[in-house]
Design an enzyme around this catalytic site. Structure first.
Site, PDB file in Angstrom:
ATOM      1  N   ASP A   1       0.790  -1.235   0.000  1.00 52.19           N
ATOM      2  CA  ASP A   1       0.000   0.000   0.000  1.00 52.19           C
ATOM      3  C   ASP A   1       0.826   1.290   0.000  1.00 52.19           C
ATOM      4  O   ASP A   1       0.379   2.307   0.509  1.00 52.19           O
ATOM      5  CB  ASP A   1      -0.881  -0.010   1.263  1.00 52.19           C
ATOM      6  CG  ASP A   1      -0.062  -0.201   2.535  1.00 52.19           C
ATOM      7  OD1 ASP A   1       1.166   0.000   2.495  1.00 52.19           O
ATOM      8  OD2 ASP A   1      -0.654  -0.546   3.576  1.00 52.19           O
TER       9      ASP A   1
ATOM     10  N   HIS B   1       4.978   3.931  14.156  1.00 54.30           N
ATOM     11  CA  HIS B   1       5.426   4.780  13.054  1.00 54.30           C
ATOM     12  C   HIS B   1       4.314   5.401  12.223  1.00 54.30           C
ATOM     13  O   HIS B   1       4.583   6.115  11.259  1.00 54.30           O
ATOM     14  CB  HIS B   1       6.350   3.993  12.110  1.00 54.30           C
ATOM     15  CG  HIS B   1       5.620   2.980  11.257  1.00 54.30           C
ATOM     16  ND1 HIS B   1       5.109   3.310  10.017  1.00 54.30           N
ATOM     17  CD2 HIS B   1       5.305   1.695  11.450  1.00 54.30           C
ATOM     18  CE1 HIS B   1       4.524   2.237   9.492  1.00 54.30           C
ATOM     19  NE2 HIS B   1       4.625   1.246  10.343  1.00 54.30           N
TER      20      HIS B   1
ATOM     21  N   ARG C   1       1.693   7.532  10.298  1.00 55.69           N
ATOM     22  CA  ARG C   1       1.568   8.963  10.026  1.00 55.69           C
ATOM     23  C   ARG C   1       0.367   9.568  10.757  1.00 55.69           C
ATOM     24  O   ARG C   1       0.431  10.643  11.316  1.00 55.69           O
ATOM     25  CB  ARG C   1       1.413   9.148   8.511  1.00 55.69           C
ATOM     26  CG  ARG C   1       1.411  10.556   8.019  1.00 55.69           C
ATOM     27  CD  ARG C   1       1.277  10.539   6.512  1.00 55.69           C
ATOM     28  NE  ARG C   1       2.529  10.238   5.860  1.00 55.69           N
ATOM     29  CZ  ARG C   1       3.405  11.150   5.444  1.00 55.69           C
ATOM     30  NH1 ARG C   1       3.149  12.428   5.585  1.00 55.69           N
ATOM     31  NH2 ARG C   1       4.519  10.804   4.864  1.00 55.69           N
TER      32      ARG C   1
HETATM   33  N1  UDP Z   1      10.954  -4.970  11.149  1.00 63.51           N
HETATM   34  C1  UDP Z   1      12.338  -5.220  11.111  1.00 63.51           C
HETATM   35  N2  UDP Z   1      13.149  -4.528  11.980  1.00 63.51           N
HETATM   36  C2  UDP Z   1      12.668  -3.625  12.889  1.00 63.51           C
HETATM   37  C3  UDP Z   1      11.271  -3.378  12.922  1.00 63.51           C
HETATM   38  C4  UDP Z   1      10.446  -4.070  12.029  1.00 63.51           C
HETATM   39  O1  UDP Z   1      12.806  -6.026  10.309  1.00 63.51           O
HETATM   40  O2  UDP Z   1      13.461  -3.052  13.649  1.00 63.51           O
HETATM   41  C5  UDP Z   1      10.083  -5.679  10.185  1.00 63.51           C
HETATM   42  C6  UDP Z   1       8.896  -6.411  10.766  1.00 63.51           C
HETATM   43  O3  UDP Z   1       9.235  -7.717  11.161  1.00 63.51           O
HETATM   44  C7  UDP Z   1       7.909  -6.394   9.603  1.00 63.51           C
HETATM   45  C8  UDP Z   1       8.190  -5.082   8.936  1.00 63.51           C
HETATM   46  O4  UDP Z   1       9.502  -4.678   9.345  1.00 63.51           O
HETATM   47  O5  UDP Z   1       8.218  -7.432   8.669  1.00 63.51           O
HETATM   48  C9  UDP Z   1       7.155  -4.060   9.369  1.00 63.51           C
HETATM   49  O6  UDP Z   1       7.506  -2.806   8.923  1.00 63.51           O
HETATM   50  P1  UDP Z   1       6.737  -1.499   9.361  1.00 63.51           P
HETATM   51  O7  UDP Z   1       6.121  -1.707  10.707  1.00 63.51           O
HETATM   52  O8  UDP Z   1       7.705  -0.371   9.193  1.00 63.51           O
HETATM   53  O9  UDP Z   1       5.638  -1.298   8.228  1.00 63.51           O
HETATM   54  P2  UDP Z   1       4.123  -1.763   8.094  1.00 63.51           P
HETATM   55  O10 UDP Z   1       4.096  -3.259   8.212  1.00 63.51           O
HETATM   56  O11 UDP Z   1       3.330  -1.067   9.153  1.00 63.51           O
HETATM   57  O12 UDP Z   1       3.730  -1.304   6.726  1.00 63.51           O
END
Ligand code: UDP
Length: 392
Positions: free
Chosen positions: A108, A221, A223
């Site tokens: 997304d 994180h 926004r």
């Molecule tokens: N993740 C990682 N290292 C960290 C924090 C998160 O590898 O220090 C991984 C986590 O396991 C997941 C992904 O990053 O696979 C999630 O990313 P984020 O929370 O930034 O984005 P979202 O999933 O909310 O789009």
């Protein structure tokens, strides 16, 4: 040679262009990318837009991926519109150079939406991994919900993690024959990575002396949480950490200065809270597995933690992963102090509740999403080749 509609024609190797720009996109496309590399039918090409360059780059090596194209779309203090403008400026030349037979995006992000629009303009088939997630609230998650809805109107092929996601797409008049329920590749990744990490020690912040203490893992994180929601979340965390000194709190910070500065100033001085840099994926998986529970607004972590039997408290008002709430592995705590604190206290005061969360099944996949998506992709490109080359 392959037999196609009564004719023989040369088997073609197809180019599949993956476009991504953020850490979760890279993690979730990586098993499909690697699996395609082993096939005779598809050559995967990778374009990293550089949307989250600092956060994503260290993961390239860990995940064994080398971009064929490296763009540089992110500039300091850039608005969402400026980011989109950079993507439209830089992405088209990648499409021109690769002439992909299929474009593959995940999730997304702005990178995914811009790639979808360009694929549509170039009349290229677009496959969307992790399709159909919805909150039906355009403001949350922002801007991801609107990006996701728009991507679904542009994609030809939709790989949904769950039946609920498929239903969401059907209600938006997406053709059912173009939707496949596959599970989420994040589940494949977390299961595989955890298996490999068994026996290794998890990452421990250097200033955390006692590794045997139970700990909560935190990430924040979003926004839409910036400003007062984030202030209420961090104030709740501080109060909870002060009242529960037998627990530590390990908090890898997202580099976005809009949130990290507030988090540092609110939580930095509390002795059982450890603010650290983002971790490589394998170390983060170990931490998720060993945590007492996770407090997060992340999307991907909601999908991964249930496979590690770690309860998740989601500090958001809505989640597009509602299957986890229904299953019982996630609890939606909102962003108000009273609801957050009551969910956190329940986790430590009510052992039966904690155990139910730990044991709730993961509704986001069974670890086989990659093989299903790969099989569909091969089928899709072979069929489209056969259609183009059949003479009747
Ligand atoms: N993740 C990682 N290292 C960290 C924090 C998160 O590898 O220090 C991984 C986590 O396991 C997941 C992904 O990053 O696979 C999630 O990313 P984020 O929370 O930034 O984005 P979202 O999933 O909310 O789009």
């Amino acid at each position: 040679m392959v037999r196609v509609q009564g004719l023989y024609c040369m088997r073609k190797v197809h180019n599949a262009l993956f476009c991504c720009g953020s850490r979760p996109e890279l993690i979730k496309i990586s098993p499909v990318y690697h699996q395609l590399k082993t096939t005779a039918e598809i050559i995967p090409l990778l374009c990293n837009t550089g949307q989250h360059r600092d956060l994503l780059t260290p993961h390239l090596e860990t995940l064994g991926m080398t971009p064929d194209f490296q763009l540089d779309v992110m500039h300091k203090g850039q608005s969402l519109e400026q980011l989109m403008a950079q993507l439209f400026e830089q992405l088209p030349s990648v499409f021109e150079k690769t002439h992909p037979d299929i474009v593959i995006i995940q999730g997304d992000t702005a990178s995914a939406l811009a790639s979808a629009i360009i694929a549509h303009k170039e009349d290229l088939p677009l496959a969307h991994i992790e399709a159909g997630l919805r909150t039906h609230d355009r403001t949350s998650p922002f801007p991801e919900e609107i990006y996701r809805q728009n991507i679904s109107t542009l994609a030809k092929w939709h790989f949904c993690p769950t039946e609920q996601a498929r239903q969401n797409l059907l209600s938006e008049n997406i053709k059912s024959e173009n939707i496949f329920v596959t599970g989420n590749t994040s589940v494949d990744m977390v299961i595989e990575t955890y298996k490999k990490s068994k026996g290794n020690l998890y990452y421990n912040p250097s200033h955390r002396q006692d590794m045997t203490r139970p700990f909560f893992l935190i990430t924040l994180h979003r926004r839409e949480s910036q400003g007062s929601p984030l202030m209420r979340i961090t104030t709740s965390l501080l109060e909870f950490a002060k009242a529960n000194e037998k627990f530590d709190f390990i908090f890898p910070l997202h580099p976005n200065p809009a949130s990290s500065q507030m988090i540092k100033s609110q939580l930095g001085a509390q002795k059982n809270i450890f603010l650290i840099s983002p971790l490589p994926y394998p170390q983060f998986v170990r931490l998720m597995a060993d945590a007492y529970a996770i407090i997060t607004d992340s999307g991907g972590i909601q999908e991964e933690a249930p496979s590690l039997n770690t309860p998740v408290i989601v500090v958001r008002n809505r989640t597009e992963r509602s299957e986890g709430i229904k299953s019982g592995c996630l609890r939606l705590a909102g962003t108000e102090m009273d609801t957050i604190l009551s969910e956190l206290n329940l986790l430590i005061d009510d052992k039966a509740h904690y155990k139910r969360m730990q044991q709730a099944p993961n509704p986001f996949g069974d670890g086989r999403a990659t093989e299903r998506i790969t099989a569909h992709l091969i089928d899709i490109v072979e069929k489209s080749h056969a259609e183009t080359h059949s003479f009747t």
